[in-house]
Structure formats: C-alpha cells, structure tokens
Design a protein around this motif. Structure first.
Motif, short mmCIF file in Angstrom:
data_model
loop_
_atom_site.label_atom_id
_atom_site.label_comp_id
_atom_site.label_asym_id
_atom_site.label_seq_id
_atom_site.Cartn_x
_atom_site.Cartn_y
_atom_site.Cartn_z
N LEU A 121 10.76 10.58 -1.30
CA LEU A 121 11.72 9.50 -1.05
C LEU A 121 11.10 8.39 -0.22
CD1 LEU A 121 14.58 8.47 -1.38
CD2 LEU A 121 15.25 9.81 0.63
N GLU A 122 10.28 8.74 0.75
CA GLU A 122 9.61 7.72 1.56
C GLU A 122 8.72 6.84 0.69
OE1 GLU A 122 7.47 9.36 4.81
OE2 GLU A 122 9.21 10.36 5.71
N ILE A 123 8.06 7.42 -0.28
CA ILE A 123 7.19 6.65 -1.18
C ILE A 123 8.03 5.74 -2.07
CG2 ILE A 123 5.49 6.80 -3.03
CD1 ILE A 123 4.72 9.58 -1.91
N VAL A 124 9.07 6.30 -2.66
CA VAL A 124 9.89 5.55 -3.61
C VAL A 124 10.57 4.37 -2.92
CG1 VAL A 124 11.93 5.68 -5.09
CG2 VAL A 124 10.22 7.50 -5.16
N ARG A 125 10.96 4.55 -1.67
CA ARG A 125 11.65 3.48 -0.94
C ARG A 125 10.79 2.23 -0.82
NH1 ARG A 125 14.50 7.19 3.75
NH2 ARG A 125 16.50 7.50 2.67
N THR A 126 9.48 2.39 -0.79
CA THR A 126 8.60 1.22 -0.68
C THR A 126 8.67 0.35 -1.94
OG1 THR A 126 6.65 2.35 -1.61
CG2 THR A 126 7.03 2.57 0.76
N LEU A 127 9.13 0.94 -3.06
CA LEU A 127 9.23 0.19 -4.31
C LEU A 127 10.62 -0.37 -4.56
CD1 LEU A 127 7.25 2.66 -6.60
CD2 LEU A 127 6.39 0.60 -5.46
N GLN A 128 11.59 0.03 -3.74
CA GLN A 128 12.97 -0.38 -3.96
C GLN A 128 13.24 -1.72 -3.30
OE1 GLN A 128 15.02 3.10 -2.47
NE2 GLN A 128 15.11 4.03 -4.50
N GLN A 129 12.62 -2.74 -3.85
CA GLN A 129 12.80 -4.12 -3.42
C GLN A 129 12.73 -5.01 -4.66
OE1 GLN A 129 9.15 -5.61 -1.33
NE2 GLN A 129 8.59 -3.43 -1.29
N PRO A 130 13.29 -6.22 -4.58
CA PRO A 130 13.35 -7.07 -5.79
C PRO A 130 12.00 -7.30 -6.46
CG PRO A 130 14.72 -7.96 -4.04
CD PRO A 130 13.96 -6.83 -3.44
N GLU A 131 10.97 -7.60 -5.68
CA GLU A 131 9.66 -7.89 -6.25
C GLU A 131 8.56 -7.26 -5.39
OE1 GLU A 131 9.04 -12.02 -6.95
OE2 GLU A 131 10.81 -12.26 -8.20
N PRO A 132 8.32 -5.98 -5.57
CA PRO A 132 7.24 -5.35 -4.79
C PRO A 132 5.89 -5.95 -5.18
CG PRO A 132 8.02 -3.86 -6.50
CD PRO A 132 8.96 -5.02 -6.49
N SER A 133 5.01 -6.05 -4.23
CA SER A 133 3.70 -6.63 -4.50
C SER A 133 2.81 -5.61 -5.20
CB SER A 133 3.04 -7.06 -3.18
OG SER A 133 2.77 -5.92 -2.38
N LEU A 134 1.76 -6.11 -5.84
CA LEU A 134 0.82 -5.21 -6.51
C LEU A 134 0.19 -4.21 -5.53
CD1 LEU A 134 -0.98 -7.51 -9.12
CD2 LEU A 134 0.34 -5.43 -9.58
N PRO A 135 -0.23 -4.65 -4.34
CA PRO A 135 -0.78 -3.67 -3.39
C PRO A 135 0.23 -2.58 -3.03
CG PRO A 135 -1.40 -5.88 -2.72
CD PRO A 135 -0.41 -6.04 -3.84
N THR A 136 1.51 -2.95 -2.94
CA THR A 136 2.55 -1.97 -2.63
C THR A 136 2.67 -0.93 -3.73
OG1 THR A 136 3.81 -3.56 -1.30
CG2 THR A 136 5.01 -1.65 -2.14
N VAL A 137 2.62 -1.40 -4.99
CA VAL A 137 2.73 -0.49 -6.13
C VAL A 137 1.50 0.42 -6.20
CG1 VAL A 137 3.00 -0.30 -8.62
CG2 VAL A 137 4.17 -2.13 -7.38
#
Length: 265
Positions: free
Chosen positions: A61-77
C-alpha cells in the motif's frame, strides 16, 4: 385450396438457456463461483501466513500510494516498479504485487514518450496504441507476464474450490486487465496488419484468435465478479456475435419484405 398457416417458432429449454447465456451478461455464471468469507484472504497453497500477508499488504500500500496522484512523474513510477520488484523478490508467491506491478508498467508505458524515427510514418500518442509500439515490446511483455503470474498464483487448485472475497477480486482484476490487453492487441492486428508490436508472446496470433482469448478472460473476470468484464464477455463472444449477425440480417430482410408489401399494396 390448402392454406398454409405460418408456424410460430419455438425454442427448446436448452436453446433458450444457450441464447440467454450468449446475450445476457447477468446470466454469466459468476454465481457458480463459491465465495466463502470465512476462508483466509489468500489460498492456502501459497503458504503465506495471515501475519505475513498483513505485512506485505502494508508495504504494498505504501508503494501504490506514491502512484495515486493525477500525474505521477516518470522517476516516481520507476521507483514504484523498483520497490515492487523488491517486494516480489522477498515474497514471490504474493499475487497482488504482480497485479500492481502490471498497473505500474502500464502507467510507465503511457507516460514514456515514443522516440520519433525516420522510418516510422507516425508516432503513437494514444495510450492504447503505445502499448504496441516497437520500443515498448519489453515492458508490454513484462506487463502481460505479471498478469498471467497473478492469475496462476491466485487460481484455486480446482475450479470447484471456494475462494475468499479477496481471492475473487484478485482474479477478477487480473483476468479483466489481461482481457483488455488481448482485445486491444486484436484491434491493433486488424488495423496494423503489417506491423509487429505488443507482447512478444502474442506474435503469430491472428486478430480473431486474440479476440477469442480476450473473450475467455472477460468471461472469467465476470465469473469472479467484475461487472465490466461480464458485459465485455458478451460483446466479444464469437457465438453471440455470429447469432447477432444472423438476427440482424433476418430483421433486415423482414423489414425489406414488409416495405415491399406496403409498396405493392
């Protein structure tokens, strides 16, 4: 003179059941899956104790939350995929991590620009088309492999075995996502007959074969409870499409005949 009266067509009980199954999404045998809320969330053959599962869920869940934003950056993905890789290394039989890594890979494909080359006539920008760009063959193949692995891990040993609600959701999500990819691959094959793209394990398959595979996955996704998959299973069912075409043609001819009769009158 003998008068011939038109007979009223009748269907046997079996015919009616077959047509109902073909055309009615609600008749999908999702009810045939025994869902037992008293079962552990994950199937016993995965050998993941409840305490370990809770720890894995929290970490995931901690990992998935980093992607739960309108436009995650490539480094984030990229970071999320790297973290999911580590999670899978630590718990290779944890199916949910494969599903979320597939989602992250799909997001990565959507966000990564396709390099323009002099040999290509156009650069795909549509996310569905980008899945089949030559430069995305590796991530698309990995995406499909993740979904297949999640299905293999989550599936009960026997189709008659009951599943937990969590297990049913995992299977519904994985089958529906894989069916979507297969359907998009079928559409790509139809419109780009001379191009090679998408997951390499789909090479050599014709559009019709891919659509039938997609229909099978949608059927199973619906069987485990995904309503969208139930509808798509009906739309892609080759027998339903064939019967629908026959019915449409019959109605067209009947309408044409009726129009002719009115004109004659």
């Amino acid at each position: 003179m003998t008068t011939i009266e038109p007979s009223t067509p009748s269907l046997t009980t079996n015919d009616s059941a077959v047509l109902q199954a073909l055309f009615d999404a609600e008749s999908s045998p999702s009810s045939a899956v025994a869902i037992d809320s008293t079962l552990p969330a994950l199937p016993a053959h995965l050998n993941i104790p409840t305490e370990t599962h809770e720890t894995l869920k929290s970490r995931e869940l901690e990992i998935v939350r980093t992607l739960q934003q309108p436009e995650p950056s490539l480094p984030t993905v990229h970071k999320a995929i790297s973290d999911l890789n580590a999670l899978i290394t630590d718990a290779p039989s944890y199916p949910s991590a494969y599903i979320n890594r597939a989602q992250a890979r799909r997001l990565l494909i959507n966000l990564t620009p396709i390099p323009t080359t002099t040999s290509s006539s156009s650069t795909p920008t549509d996310p569905d088309t980008k899945l089949f760009a030559t430069t995305n063959r590796a991530p698309a193949s990995a995406l499909l492999a993740d979904l297949t692995q999640a299905i293999q891990l989550s599936s009960p040993r026997s189709p008659a075995d009951p599943v937990s609600p969590a297990q049913a959701r995992l299977l519904a999500d994985a089958y529906t996502h894989r069916g979507y990819l297969l359907l998009k691959a079928a559409r790509f094959k139809q419109s780009h007959k001379n191009e090679v793209g998408g997951p390499d394990r789909l090479d050599g398959l014709e559009a019709q074969q891919l659509e039938e595979m997609a229909s099978g996955d949608f059927f199973l996704g619906g069987r485990f409870g995904n309503k969208v998959a139930q509808q798509l299973a009906v739309q892609t069912n080759p027998y339903a499409k064939m019967c629908g075409a026959i019915v449409k043609e019959a109605l067209r001819k009947e309408a044409a005949a009726g129009s002719s009769s009115v004109m004659d009158w």
